[in-house]
Design an enzyme around this catalytic site. Structure first.
Site, PDB file in Angstrom:
ATOM      1  N   ALA A   1      27.823 -14.343   9.745  1.00 19.36           N
ATOM      2  CA  ALA A   1      26.901 -13.993  10.829  1.00 19.36           C
ATOM      3  C   ALA A   1      27.291 -12.688  11.498  1.00 19.36           C
ATOM      4  O   ALA A   1      28.475 -12.380  11.649  1.00 19.36           O
ATOM      5  CB  ALA A   1      26.884 -15.115  11.875  1.00 19.36           C
TER       6      ALA A   1
ATOM      7  N   ASN B   1      15.756 -17.210   3.524  1.00 20.86           N
ATOM      8  CA  ASN B   1      16.634 -16.496   4.457  1.00 20.86           C
ATOM      9  C   ASN B   1      16.715 -15.028   4.023  1.00 20.86           C
ATOM     10  O   ASN B   1      17.023 -14.735   2.876  1.00 20.86           O
ATOM     11  CB  ASN B   1      18.041 -17.126   4.445  1.00 20.86           C
ATOM     12  CG  ASN B   1      18.920 -16.578   5.560  1.00 20.86           C
ATOM     13  OD1 ASN B   1      18.787 -15.424   5.958  1.00 20.86           O
ATOM     14  ND2 ASN B   1      19.814 -17.409   6.057  1.00 20.86           N
TER      15      ASN B   1
ATOM     16  N   GLU C   1      25.716 -21.352  -0.149  1.00 23.24           N
ATOM     17  CA  GLU C   1      24.443 -22.047  -0.168  1.00 23.24           C
ATOM     18  C   GLU C   1      23.574 -21.481   0.937  1.00 23.24           C
ATOM     19  O   GLU C   1      24.058 -21.268   2.049  1.00 23.24           O
ATOM     20  CB  GLU C   1      24.675 -23.542   0.064  1.00 23.24           C
ATOM     21  CG  GLU C   1      23.508 -24.373  -0.373  1.00 23.24           C
ATOM     22  CD  GLU C   1      23.899 -25.833  -0.412  1.00 23.24           C
ATOM     23  OE1 GLU C   1      24.090 -26.355  -1.517  1.00 23.24           O
ATOM     24  OE2 GLU C   1      24.031 -26.420   0.665  1.00 23.24           O
TER      25      GLU C   1
ATOM     26  N   GLY D   1      25.461  -2.280   8.246  1.00 22.56           N
ATOM     27  CA  GLY D   1      26.480  -2.402   7.207  1.00 22.56           C
ATOM     28  C   GLY D   1      27.579  -3.413   7.499  1.00 22.56           C
ATOM     29  O   GLY D   1      28.477  -3.604   6.680  1.00 22.56           O
ATOM     30  N   LEU D   2      27.508  -4.098   8.668  1.00 27.70           N
ATOM     31  CA  LEU D   2      28.602  -5.024   8.993  1.00 27.70           C
ATOM     32  C   LEU D   2      28.580  -6.268   8.103  1.00 27.70           C
ATOM     33  O   LEU D   2      29.640  -6.796   7.734  1.00 27.70           O
ATOM     34  CB  LEU D   2      28.553  -5.439  10.467  1.00 27.70           C
ATOM     35  CG  LEU D   2      28.773  -4.319  11.480  1.00 27.70           C
ATOM     36  CD1 LEU D   2      28.730  -4.879  12.906  1.00 27.70           C
ATOM     37  CD2 LEU D   2      30.111  -3.613  11.252  1.00 27.70           C
ATOM     38  N   GLY D   3      27.381  -6.723   7.736  1.00 30.14           N
ATOM     39  CA  GLY D   3      27.269  -7.882   6.841  1.00 30.14           C
ATOM     40  C   GLY D   3      27.953  -7.593   5.515  1.00 30.14           C
ATOM     41  O   GLY D   3      28.683  -8.436   4.983  1.00 30.14           O
TER      42      GLY D   3
ATOM     43  N   ARG E   1      21.892  -4.517  10.506  1.00 26.67           N
ATOM     44  CA  ARG E   1      21.389  -3.409   9.671  1.00 26.67           C
ATOM     45  C   ARG E   1      22.225  -2.150   9.864  1.00 26.67           C
ATOM     46  O   ARG E   1      21.734  -1.040   9.837  1.00 26.67           O
ATOM     47  CB  ARG E   1      19.906  -3.124   9.951  1.00 26.67           C
ATOM     48  CG  ARG E   1      18.993  -4.315   9.715  1.00 26.67           C
ATOM     49  CD  ARG E   1      19.172  -5.004   8.384  1.00 26.67           C
ATOM     50  NE  ARG E   1      18.646  -4.267   7.246  1.00 26.67           N
ATOM     51  CZ  ARG E   1      17.433  -4.421   6.735  1.00 26.67           C
ATOM     52  NH1 ARG E   1      16.629  -5.326   7.265  1.00 26.67           N
ATOM     53  NH2 ARG E   1      17.051  -3.716   5.695  1.00 26.67           N
TER      54      ARG E   1
ATOM     55  N   TYR F   1      22.969 -10.801  -0.201  1.00 24.90           N
ATOM     56  CA  TYR F   1      23.776 -11.510  -1.199  1.00 24.90           C
ATOM     57  C   TYR F   1      23.516 -10.979  -2.611  1.00 24.90           C
ATOM     58  O   TYR F   1      24.441 -10.753  -3.384  1.00 24.90           O
ATOM     59  CB  TYR F   1      23.480 -13.015  -1.151  1.00 24.90           C
ATOM     60  CG  TYR F   1      23.894 -13.681   0.141  1.00 24.90           C
ATOM     61  CD1 TYR F   1      25.065 -13.305   0.786  1.00 24.90           C
ATOM     62  CD2 TYR F   1      23.135 -14.698   0.716  1.00 24.90           C
ATOM     63  CE1 TYR F   1      25.450 -13.918   1.976  1.00 24.90           C
ATOM     64  CE2 TYR F   1      23.519 -15.319   1.892  1.00 24.90           C
ATOM     65  CZ  TYR F   1      24.664 -14.921   2.517  1.00 24.90           C
ATOM     66  OH  TYR F   1      25.045 -15.531   3.683  1.00 24.90           O
TER      67      TYR F   1
HETATM   68  C1  LIG Z   1      22.611 -11.990   7.159  1.00 28.98           C
HETATM   69  C2  LIG Z   1      23.339 -11.099   8.185  1.00 28.98           C
HETATM   70  C3  LIG Z   1      24.784 -11.531   8.273  1.00 28.98           C
HETATM   71  C4  LIG Z   1      23.260  -9.628   7.701  1.00 28.98           C
HETATM   72  O1  LIG Z   1      24.058  -8.829   8.557  1.00 28.98           O
HETATM   73  P1  LIG Z   1      23.840  -7.237   8.675  1.00 28.98           P
HETATM   74  O2  LIG Z   1      25.025  -6.676   9.367  1.00 28.98           O
HETATM   75  O3  LIG Z   1      22.512  -6.950   9.261  1.00 28.98           O
HETATM   76  O4  LIG Z   1      23.825  -6.806   7.133  1.00 28.98           O
HETATM   77  P2  LIG Z   1      23.984  -5.308   6.564  1.00 28.98           P
HETATM   78  O5  LIG Z   1      23.606  -4.310   7.604  1.00 28.98           O
HETATM   79  O6  LIG Z   1      25.355  -5.178   5.966  1.00 28.98           O
HETATM   80  O7  LIG Z   1      22.909  -5.321   5.395  1.00 28.98           O
HETATM   81  C5  LIG Z   1      23.213  -4.723   4.148  1.00 28.98           C
HETATM   82  C6  LIG Z   1      21.960  -4.781   3.285  1.00 28.98           C
HETATM   83  O8  LIG Z   1      21.540  -6.149   3.084  1.00 28.98           O
HETATM   84  C7  LIG Z   1      20.091  -6.212   3.137  1.00 28.98           C
HETATM   85  N1  LIG Z   1      19.666  -6.947   4.346  1.00 28.98           N
HETATM   86  C8  LIG Z   1      20.453  -7.378   5.368  1.00 28.98           C
HETATM   87  N2  LIG Z   1      19.700  -8.034   6.290  1.00 28.98           N
HETATM   88  C9  LIG Z   1      18.426  -8.009   5.827  1.00 28.98           C
HETATM   89  C10 LIG Z   1      17.202  -8.516   6.329  1.00 28.98           C
HETATM   90  N3  LIG Z   1      17.114  -9.195   7.493  1.00 28.98           N
HETATM   91  N4  LIG Z   1      16.065  -8.300   5.618  1.00 28.98           N
HETATM   92  C11 LIG Z   1      16.108  -7.624   4.442  1.00 28.98           C
HETATM   93  N5  LIG Z   1      17.250  -7.105   3.918  1.00 28.98           N
HETATM   94  C12 LIG Z   1      18.394  -7.303   4.604  1.00 28.98           C
HETATM   95  C13 LIG Z   1      19.609  -4.779   3.185  1.00 28.98           C
HETATM   96  O9  LIG Z   1      19.507  -4.321   1.854  1.00 28.98           O
HETATM   97  C14 LIG Z   1      20.759  -4.104   3.912  1.00 28.98           C
HETATM   98  O10 LIG Z   1      20.833  -2.722   3.651  1.00 28.98           O
HETATM   99  P3  LIG Z   1      19.931  -1.715   4.539  1.00 28.98           P
HETATM  100  O11 LIG Z   1      20.097  -2.082   5.985  1.00 28.98           O
HETATM  101  O12 LIG Z   1      20.508  -0.358   4.187  1.00 28.98           O
HETATM  102  O13 LIG Z   1      18.515  -1.906   4.057  1.00 28.98           O
HETATM  103  C15 LIG Z   1      22.650 -11.188   9.573  1.00 28.98           C
HETATM  104  O14 LIG Z   1      21.267 -10.882   9.427  1.00 28.98           O
HETATM  105  C16 LIG Z   1      22.777 -12.552  10.231  1.00 28.98           C
HETATM  106  O15 LIG Z   1      23.765 -12.818  10.921  1.00 28.98           O
HETATM  107  N6  LIG Z   1      21.766 -13.434  10.077  1.00 28.98           N
HETATM  108  C17 LIG Z   1      21.751 -14.732  10.737  1.00 28.98           C
HETATM  109  C18 LIG Z   1      22.780 -15.681  10.181  1.00 28.98           C
HETATM  110  C19 LIG Z   1      22.507 -15.997   8.730  1.00 28.98           C
HETATM  111  O16 LIG Z   1      21.398 -16.340   8.338  1.00 28.98           O
HETATM  112  N7  LIG Z   1      23.578 -15.921   7.899  1.00 28.98           N
HETATM  113  C20 LIG Z   1      23.502 -16.171   6.494  1.00 28.98           C
HETATM  114  C21 LIG Z   1      23.468 -17.609   6.129  1.00 28.98           C
HETATM  115  S1  LIG Z   1      24.932 -18.493   6.616  1.00 28.98           S
END
Ligand SMILES: CC(C)(COP(=O)(O)OP(=O)(O)OC[C@H]1O[C@@H](n2cnc3c(N)ncnc32)[C@H](O)[C@@H]1OP(=O)(O)O)[C@@H](O)C(=O)NCCC(=O)NCCS
Length: 152
Positions: A75, A113, A108, A84-86, A82, A119
């Site tokens: 999370a 989502n 899973e 790059g932390l994910g 958006r 992923y």
């Molecule tokens: C999933 C999550 C961790 C992503 O974190 P984030 O820091 O936004 O991810 P990043 O910035 O590293 O994303 C890297 C790439 O993944 C893809 N991506 C990430 N979030 C996305 C979204 N909501 N929709 C579409 N693509 C996405 C994109 O390709 C993105 O690159 P870009 O921003 O250059 O287009 C965050 O949205 C989150 O906490 N969600 C709620 C919790 C959750 O559902 N966790 C996963 C299940 S346990």
């Protein structure tokens, strides 16, 4: 002083949509972290590991065993998304799993989502399906999809 459990819970409280019931309680996280095979890491807003009194922007938790490491939670707080932390968190998860000599990563995810593109971009591919596994607060049933990636 803010301990790591506080840091995880601050992210947990904002990151998950309540309709899916995916957020864990403080007690669940604390109990889980007491198991020797449960692991976690944190990321600060600047992409580094947060210093002692700095809040986290994101975290992961995992469980390791039998050559596989399963991502239990990933999370990032909404205001830091958006950026790059994910991806930084996934890289740290894979690297930590490798240091424990695991050969495969698992996770899973509920179907639909948006994390799926993160992923897949990291090399995870679908390997299994549990039909109607999750229930939303509105009573809707959603499939669970298992994703895996080899790290050998
Ligand atoms: C999933 C999550 C961790 C992503 O974190 P984030 O820091 O936004 O991810 P990043 O910035 O590293 O994303 C890297 C790439 O993944 C893809 N991506 C990430 N979030 C996305 C979204 N909501 N929709 C579409 N693509 C996405 C994109 O390709 C993105 O690159 P870009 O921003 O250059 O287009 C965050 O949205 C989150 O906490 N969600 C709620 C919790 C959750 O559902 N966790 C996963 C299940 S346990």
């Amino acid at each position: 002083m803010i301990d790591d459990l506080d840091k995880i819970m601050t992210v947990m409280e904002t990151a998950f949509d309540p309709q899916y019931g995916e957020a864990w309680t403080r007690r669940q996280v604390e109990d889980s972290l007491n198991f020797p095979h449960t692991h976690y890491s944190l990321v600060a807003a600047d992409g580094t590991f947060p210093a002692e009194n700095v809040h986290a922007a994101g975290f992961w938790m995992s469980r390791s065993g039998f050559g596989e490491e399963e991502l239990l939670l990933l999370a990032v707080s909404p205001q830091y998304r958006r950026n790059g932390l994910g991806l930084i968190l996934l890289e740290s998860f894979a690297s930590a799993a490798r240091t424990r000599n695991n050969e495969r990563l698992l996770l899973e995810m509920r179907r639909g989502n948006p994390a799926e593109s993160l992923y897949r971009g990291f090399g995870f591919l679908p390997v299994g399906l549990r039909k109607a596994y999750y229930a939303t607060t509105g009573g809707e049933r959603i499939d669970a999809i298992t994703f895996a990636r080899d790290i050998t």
